[in-house]
Design an enzyme around this catalytic site. Structure first.
Site, mmCIF file in Angstrom:
data_model
loop_
_atom_site.group_PDB
_atom_site.id
_atom_site.type_symbol
_atom_site.label_atom_id
_atom_site.label_comp_id
_atom_site.label_asym_id
_atom_site.label_seq_id
_atom_site.Cartn_x
_atom_site.Cartn_y
_atom_site.Cartn_z
ATOM 1 N N ALA A 247 -24.987 -15.125 37.648
ATOM 2 C CA ALA A 247 -23.760 -15.497 36.935
ATOM 3 C C ALA A 247 -23.167 -16.732 37.597
ATOM 4 O O ALA A 247 -23.470 -17.040 38.754
ATOM 5 C CB ALA A 247 -22.778 -14.336 36.987
ATOM 6 N N GLY B 197 -27.560 -11.982 38.280
ATOM 7 C CA GLY B 197 -27.679 -11.839 36.832
ATOM 8 C C GLY B 197 -29.001 -12.381 36.299
ATOM 9 O O GLY B 197 -29.480 -11.934 35.250
ATOM 10 N N GLU C 255 -25.640 -10.159 45.156
ATOM 11 C CA GLU C 255 -24.206 -10.015 44.886
ATOM 12 C C GLU C 255 -23.437 -9.480 46.094
ATOM 13 O O GLU C 255 -22.280 -9.831 46.311
ATOM 14 C CB GLU C 255 -23.978 -9.064 43.690
ATOM 15 C CG GLU C 255 -24.372 -9.643 42.345
ATOM 16 C CD GLU C 255 -25.812 -9.350 41.962
ATOM 17 O OE1 GLU C 255 -26.639 -9.096 42.866
ATOM 18 O OE2 GLU C 255 -26.115 -9.399 40.763
HETATM 19 N N1 DAK Z 1 -23.210 -20.190 40.051
HETATM 20 C C1 DAK Z 1 -22.664 -21.431 40.011
HETATM 21 N N2 DAK Z 1 -23.252 -22.499 40.577
HETATM 22 C C2 DAK Z 1 -24.410 -22.295 41.231
HETATM 23 C C3 DAK Z 1 -25.035 -21.027 41.323
HETATM 24 C C4 DAK Z 1 -24.369 -19.926 40.683
HETATM 25 N N3 DAK Z 1 -24.879 -18.691 40.661
HETATM 26 N N4 DAK Z 1 -26.185 -21.164 42.028
HETATM 27 C C5 DAK Z 1 -26.271 -22.466 42.372
HETATM 28 N N5 DAK Z 1 -25.214 -23.155 41.901
HETATM 29 C C6 DAK Z 1 -24.896 -24.574 42.053
HETATM 30 C C7 DAK Z 1 -24.458 -24.860 43.479
HETATM 31 O O1 DAK Z 1 -23.109 -24.554 43.678
HETATM 32 C C8 DAK Z 1 -24.764 -26.347 43.567
HETATM 33 O O2 DAK Z 1 -23.732 -27.038 42.916
HETATM 34 P P1 DAK Z 1 -23.096 -28.399 43.538
HETATM 35 O O3 DAK Z 1 -22.794 -28.107 44.958
HETATM 36 O O4 DAK Z 1 -24.225 -29.392 43.368
HETATM 37 O O5 DAK Z 1 -21.916 -28.667 42.679
HETATM 38 C C9 DAK Z 1 -26.021 -26.483 42.726
HETATM 39 O O6 DAK Z 1 -26.065 -25.341 41.880
HETATM 40 C C10 DAK Z 1 -27.267 -26.466 43.579
HETATM 41 O O7 DAK Z 1 -27.226 -25.312 44.379
HETATM 42 P P2 DAK Z 1 -27.828 -25.282 45.865
HETATM 43 O O8 DAK Z 1 -27.532 -26.568 46.565
HETATM 44 O O9 DAK Z 1 -27.374 -24.034 46.498
HETATM 45 O O10 DAK Z 1 -29.393 -25.248 45.534
HETATM 46 P P3 DAK Z 1 -30.584 -24.699 46.422
HETATM 47 O O11 DAK Z 1 -31.816 -25.127 45.678
HETATM 48 O O12 DAK Z 1 -30.423 -25.101 47.863
HETATM 49 O O13 DAK Z 1 -30.482 -23.111 46.369
HETATM 50 C C11 DAK Z 1 -30.216 -20.972 45.239
HETATM 51 C C12 DAK Z 1 -30.727 -22.451 45.174
HETATM 52 C C13 DAK Z 1 -30.392 -20.397 43.865
HETATM 53 C C14 DAK Z 1 -31.026 -20.187 46.264
HETATM 54 C C15 DAK Z 1 -28.711 -20.993 45.689
HETATM 55 O O14 DAK Z 1 -28.017 -21.939 44.878
HETATM 56 C C16 DAK Z 1 -28.045 -19.659 45.567
HETATM 57 O O15 DAK Z 1 -28.163 -18.783 46.445
HETATM 58 N N6 DAK Z 1 -27.250 -19.460 44.484
HETATM 59 C C17 DAK Z 1 -26.392 -18.304 44.324
HETATM 60 C C18 DAK Z 1 -27.193 -17.089 44.006
HETATM 61 C C19 DAK Z 1 -26.300 -15.864 43.828
HETATM 62 O O16 DAK Z 1 -25.546 -15.471 44.721
HETATM 63 N N7 DAK Z 1 -26.363 -15.230 42.627
HETATM 64 C C20 DAK Z 1 -25.546 -14.113 42.295
HETATM 65 C C21 DAK Z 1 -24.326 -14.539 41.492
HETATM 66 S S1 DAK Z 1 -23.297 -13.161 41.008
HETATM 67 C C22 DAK Z 1 -21.909 -8.682 34.834
HETATM 68 C C23 DAK Z 1 -23.210 -9.087 34.676
HETATM 69 C C24 DAK Z 1 -23.816 -9.862 35.631
HETATM 70 C C25 DAK Z 1 -23.140 -10.250 36.754
HETATM 71 C C26 DAK Z 1 -21.836 -9.822 36.957
HETATM 72 C C27 DAK Z 1 -21.210 -9.035 35.991
HETATM 73 N N8 DAK Z 1 -21.249 -7.886 33.858
HETATM 74 C C28 DAK Z 1 -21.970 -7.561 32.623
HETATM 75 C C29 DAK Z 1 -19.966 -7.372 34.046
HETATM 76 C C30 DAK Z 1 -23.829 -11.108 37.720
HETATM 77 C C31 DAK Z 1 -23.322 -11.552 38.857
HETATM 78 C C32 DAK Z 1 -24.063 -12.549 39.635
HETATM 79 O O17 DAK Z 1 -25.163 -12.942 39.304
#
Ligand code: DAK
Length: 254
Positions: free
Chosen positions: A62, A105, A128
């Site tokens: 997400a 997500g 998460e």
């Molecule tokens: N959201 C927003 N921006 C993101 C992002 C994300 N999930 N993942 C990456 N980005 C953005 C970064 O902020 C960065 O933006 P700028 O700094 O350039 O503005 C750009 O993408 C590049 O990211 P990185 O520099 O971090 O890139 P890397 O290649 O070094 O790393 C990575 C890639 C995917 C390993 C890393 O970006 C990462 O760990 N991302 C976050 C992963 C994460 O924590 N995902 C979980 C998110 S929470 C629901 C249903 C679903 C959900 C909730 C509720 N309901 C039905 C109620 C789901 C929740 C989630 O998924």
């Protein structure tokens, strides 16, 4: 377009395309993905759907930037919650083609799909917990059903990632493809499904999904009813006749 939709014969291929955010699943992206999948689901000429990202990332979950400032009230009324059940309601078989990261997500979106073809570069995870939340798109429930409680617990509580081979060993992905072949392999798998009689395919999907929802006895009852429906189709007469007459079947979806 943040979702690129392309038809390849009877297969619809939807590609997530937000490279600047690692394909983070914004509400706009999820709305478009649902609309594309729902339109294909209504189209009898589309027999299977592939959902893919890019070589580097399927989806990073997400959109954390959009989520951070969302109040409790906004979170409750946000359409985000509705996207997952909408995708789960698609009756056409869904195949996730995962290369690179499928996190949060993104991992949950892959889990909603009926099969997963992973590139050898794929990494899956539910990070998460590191953000102070738990999975909300089925990552505790579908994951536990696929890999078992102990392993799901480890992934959800540690947030650690697993690679494609581990995911394959856990029964999480159907096959692991070479890094340049992941999308073609997913489309090939979709094409095989697309050649099968479409009513039986939908009934088969429904029957297998019921296994997660019911006791064995109720599931067997449900299967029996769906089986009887398949026996009422013209396609099954054609399939059986083609076998006996040693020819290729011509399935019409009736
Ligand atoms: N959201 C927003 N921006 C993101 C992002 C994300 N999930 N993942 C990456 N980005 C953005 C970064 O902020 C960065 O933006 P700028 O700094 O350039 O503005 C750009 O993408 C590049 O990211 P990185 O520099 O971090 O890139 P890397 O290649 O070094 O790393 C990575 C890639 C995917 C390993 C890393 O970006 C990462 O760990 N991302 C976050 C992963 C994460 O924590 N995902 C979980 C998110 S929470 C629901 C249903 C679903 C959900 C909730 C509720 N309901 C039905 C109620 C789901 C929740 C989630 O998924």
């Amino acid at each position: 377009m943040i979702v690129e939709a392309e038809r390849r014969g009877a297969v619809g291929v939807a590609r997530l395309n937000r490279p600047e955010a690692r394909n983070a699943l914004s509400s706009e992206l999820m709305e478009m993905l649902c609309e594309v999948a729902e339109a294909w689901d209504r189209d009898p000429d589309v027999r299977a759907i592939v959902i893919a990202g890019s070589d580097e990332y399927f989806a990073a979950g997400a959109d954390i930037k959009a989520m951070r400032d969302r109040t409790f009230q906004e979170a409750l009324s946000n359409p985000f919650t509705s996207f997952w059940p909408r995708m789960a309601a698609i009756k056409t078989p869904l195949i996730a083609a995962v290369s690179g990261y499928a996190l949060g997500g993104g991992c949950e979106l892959a889990l909603i799909c009926d099969m997963i073809v992973a590139s050898e570069t794929a990494e899956f995870g539910q990070p998460e917990i590191m953000l102070g939340i738990i999975p909300g798109g089925g990552g505790t429930q579908r994951l536990a059903r696929v890999v078992g409680k102990q392993r799901a617990m480890e992934l959800v509580l540690t947030g650690r990632r697993i690679d494609a081979q581990d995911a394959f060993r856990l029964g999480f992905v159907n096959r692991v493809a070479k890094k340049r072949e992941w999308l073609d392999e997913a489309i090939e798998l979709a094409e095989v499904v697309a050649r099968r009689p479409p009513l039986a395919v939908r009934l088969g999907k429904q029957a297998v999904l019921a296994a997660d929802e019911t006791t064995l006895a109720a599931g067997l009852d449900h299967e029996r009813r769906l089986y009887e429906l398949s026996m009422a189709t013209e396609d099954r007469v054609e399939g059986m006749s083609a076998f006996i007459e040693k020819r290729k079947p011509d399935f019409r979806g009736r």
